[in-house]
Write an enzyme that holds these catalytic residues in place. Structure first.
Site, PDB file in Angstrom:
ATOM      1  N   SER A 157       0.801  -1.239   0.000  1.00  0.00           N
ATOM      2  CA  SER A 157       0.000   0.000   0.000  1.00  0.00           C
ATOM      3  C   SER A 157       0.827   1.278   0.000  1.00  0.00           C
ATOM      4  CB  SER A 157      -0.922   0.021   1.210  1.00  0.00           C
ATOM      5  OG  SER A 157      -2.127  -0.597   0.851  1.00  0.00           O
ATOM      6  N   LYS A 160       0.465   3.603  -2.917  1.00  0.00           N
ATOM      7  CA  LYS A 160      -0.774   4.353  -3.192  1.00  0.00           C
ATOM      8  C   LYS A 160      -0.599   5.871  -3.310  1.00  0.00           C
ATOM      9  CE  LYS A 160      -3.664   0.607  -1.560  1.00  0.00           C
ATOM     10  NZ  LYS A 160      -4.326  -0.078  -0.473  1.00  0.00           N
ATOM     11  N   TYR A 285      -2.837  -2.537 -10.677  1.00  0.00           N
ATOM     12  CA  TYR A 285      -2.771  -2.236  -9.243  1.00  0.00           C
ATOM     13  C   TYR A 285      -1.909  -3.272  -8.506  1.00  0.00           C
ATOM     14  CZ  TYR A 285      -4.358  -2.357  -4.369  1.00  0.00           C
ATOM     15  OH  TYR A 285      -4.390  -2.407  -3.004  1.00  0.00           O
ATOM     16  N   TYR A 337      -4.275   3.214   7.648  1.00  0.00           N
ATOM     17  CA  TYR A 337      -5.431   2.333   7.841  1.00  0.00           C
ATOM     18  C   TYR A 337      -6.363   2.910   8.920  1.00  0.00           C
ATOM     19  CZ  TYR A 337      -2.393  -0.880   5.256  1.00  0.00           C
ATOM     20  OH  TYR A 337      -1.578  -1.441   4.324  1.00  0.00           O
ATOM     21  N   VAL A 355       1.108  -3.560   3.960  1.00  0.00           N
ATOM     22  CA  VAL A 355       1.093  -4.834   4.698  1.00  0.00           C
ATOM     23  C   VAL A 355       2.428  -5.583   4.687  1.00  0.00           C
ATOM     24  CG1 VAL A 355      -1.377  -5.354   4.654  1.00  0.00           C
ATOM     25  CG2 VAL A 355       0.049  -5.970   2.698  1.00  0.00           C
TER      26      VAL A 355
HETATM   27  N1  GLU Z   1      -1.961  -5.830  -2.127  1.00  0.00           N
HETATM   28  C1  GLU Z   1      -2.734  -5.564  -1.008  1.00  0.00           C
HETATM   29  C2  GLU Z   1      -4.213  -5.600  -1.321  1.00  0.00           C
HETATM   30  O1  GLU Z   1      -4.652  -4.938  -2.234  1.00  0.00           O
HETATM   31  C3  GLU Z   1      -2.366  -4.227  -0.439  1.00  0.00           C
HETATM   32  C4  GLU Z   1      -2.540  -4.323   0.955  1.00  0.00           C
HETATM   33  C5  GLU Z   1      -1.929  -3.193   1.720  1.00  0.00           C
HETATM   34  O2  GLU Z   1      -0.705  -3.036   1.755  1.00  0.00           O
HETATM   35  O3  GLU Z   1      -2.719  -2.476   2.301  1.00  0.00           O
HETATM   36  O4  GLU Z   1      -4.956  -6.291  -0.668  1.00  0.00           O
END
Ligand code: GLU
Length: 533
Positions: A157, A160, A285, A337, A355
């Site tokens: 993430s 992002k 993505y 988060y 994550v």
């Molecule tokens: N690849 C993970 C997902 O889309 C990203 C999770 C993350 O790092 O928040 O579920």
């Protein structure tokens, strides 16, 4: 009147003396680079490339490993960074003290073995949970790393914010935010939920990040679109290549039901731009989440955000400052988060976690920090990473509202002109009383006057005369400082030398004073003659 060139030359002379440890009228190249590294300027800094090439050439052709004063002056003229660094004028002037404190915070946080690695894909479940790395890069490009700083991990993430920046640069704020909101969702990062308009809540959660992916370079083919993202990461990391973990990508794709559900939900609500290919967007993505790098390089990317979009090492403008402003605002409110509100309250800085245990922390106008440790708390944030941030902000005045609280015990390692001037006076006086000539040379190079006096009118010459620092007295005399300044008790340095029984210094001062008054009367005579003529 003293000209700027003279001042520059004086500063260069003082810096040279500071580095000429053996007083051989030359500086060992190794010592020179060591000194730069202490200020945070490392040899792999692109701004050092030309200089290093010249050195390598010289040591190969002439077997020469030292620098003469003329060469040193030329280096300072050519490379402003070196002068700024050696004279402690970078954004964290005392980088050595700063990193000592950071080291303590790192090892304290390392003791925390709480949390568990992400296990929704085997590639993350298999990572050694004990790894921990922290890298710092300031907006002046001062760098420092601890732990497993060169080990690659996937961005997850933490990709992002950058995808959001890319979409903003290309389409502008209005268009981007007609497809994605900017409110924290108050729900988990992959919650099957959209806002009242049927749009993803913000670009920092899964639905919003997929939306950013659908917007980036959308007229182009998917390979070129991925190349674009790769290139931007390379530019953000100061020219260092990022890598790609294909197994992570394949696993992400295989376990993507929730992400597909989110995408279909968004399509049902007409959230995507028309003609969006869902599978392609999702794969794009997952690919972005599977890009890998290490904290050493990622700290430069974080510093680029701290520096309003300009990479501190290369000077390249990667993003416009308005793009970065928008991105940091959303990182602050939505980047951690379901802990985002708490993090904004306690730490008060924009950040984004992933994550894999990645955490990108931005201290605007000061530095970027990349942290990585795979054990996560129940909200999905790196346990040690969060603890490191908490300790960091407890220790340093980095919370964005720390400026509101005047009287705090927190340390502010930033350069502050006025405060610095006062403390410099104390430093030069202290150095004189301890016979620390190197420190005097360094302070002189910074522009501190040797005639400076403290609140009681005590000058470096007073202190050196009291403490029997003959070398310092000799040096101050050679620099033609005032020989008989009076402190608030009307004592001169000569009075102090007599009082403390420092005979050699007494003799030195008497000779110098005599010489000075002789010169003065000669000049007076000479001037009178001129008048008569
Ligand atoms: N690849 C993970 C997902 O889309 C990203 C999770 C993350 O790092 O928040 O579920």
């Amino acid at each position: 009147m003293i000209t700027t060139t003279q001042l520059d030359n004086n500063a260069a002379d003082s810096l040279f003396r500071m580095l000429d440890y053996a007083r051989k009228n030359s500086i060992e190249s190794e010592k020179f680079f060591e000194q730069l590294a202490r200020t945070g300027i490392l040899s792999d800094d692109p701004r050092m490339k030309e200089l290093l090439n010249n050195f390598t050439l010289q040591s190969q052709t002439r077997k020469k490993n030292s620098i003469t004063q003329t060469e040193f002056n030329a280096i300072l003229k050519q490379n402003a960074l070196i002068k700024k660094s050696l004279s402690k004028n970078l954004v964290i002037p005392d980088f050595e003290s700063f990193i000592k404190e950071v080291e303590k915070i790192f090892y304290e946080s390392k003791k925390n073995e709480g949390g568990n690695v992400a296990d929704y894909i085997p590639q993350l479940a298999r990572v050694n949970p004990d790894q921990f790395a922290v890298s710092i890069c300031t907006i002046d490009g001062q760098r420092f790393s601890l732990g497993d700083a060169s080990t690659h991990f996937c961005l997850q993430s933490s990709c992002k914010p950058i995808n959001y920046c890319l979409a903003l640069e290309e389409l502008g704020e209005k268009k981007v935010h007609s497809h994605v909101g900017r409110e924290p969702s108050g729900q988990s990062f992959n919650e099957l939920a959209l806002n009242a308009k049927g749009l993803p809540h913000n670009p920092m959660i899964n639905a919003g990040a997929m939306m950013s992916c659908s917007l980036i370079d959308r007229e182009n083919n998917i390979a070129d679109r991925f190349d674009k993202v790769n290139k931007i990461w390379k530019a953000l990391c100061g020219g260092k290549e990022v890598s790609f973990n294909n197994s992570v990508y394949l696993s992400e794709r295989q376990t993507a039901d929730r992400n597909f559900a989110l995408a279909y939900f968004m399509r049902e609500k007409n959230a995507f731009p028309s003609k969006t290919n869902l599978t392609e967007t999702l794969e794009f993505y997952f690919q972005c989440c599977s890009i890998e790098s290490c904290t050493y390089d990622l700290s430069v990317a974080a510093a680029t955000l701290a520096n309003a979009g300009t990479n501190p090492l290369t000077g390249d403008v990667i993003f416009q400052s308005s793009t970065v402003q928008n991105c940091l605002s959303l990182m602050l409110s939505c980047g951690m988060y379901d802990f985002s509100g708490e993090f904004a309250f306690k730490i008060g800085l924009p950040a984004k976690s992933g994550v894999s245990g990645a955490l990108m922390l931005v201290i605007p106008n000061l530095m970027g920090i990349s942290i990585w440790s795979p054990r996560l708390d129940e909200l999905g944030n790196t346990v040690r990473g969060v603890e490191f941030c908490e300790r960091l902000v407890e220790h340093f005045s980095f919370h964005q509202y720390d400026t509101l609280i005047g009287n705090t015990a927190k340390i502010n390692p930033r350069r502050k002109e006025n405060e610095l001037k006062v403390s410099k006076v104390m430093e030069v006086i202290y150095a004189a009383s301890h016979g620390d000539l190197d420190e005097i040379f360094r302070l002189e190079a910074e522009g501190v006057s040797l005639n400076t006096a403290d609140y009681d009118g005590r000058t470096p010459l007073h202190l050196a005369a009291c403490e029997g620092q003959t070398d310092v007295v000799e040096y101050l005399i050679s620099k033609q400082v005032y020989l008989s300044p009076k402190d608030r008790w009307s004592n001169t340095p000569l009075d102090d030398a007599i009082k403390f029984g420092n005979k050699e210094i007494k003799a030195l001062l008497e000779t110098a004073i005599k010489k000075q008054s002789k010169n003065k009367s000669e000049t007076r005579e000479h001037n009178n003659q001129n008048v008569l003529v």
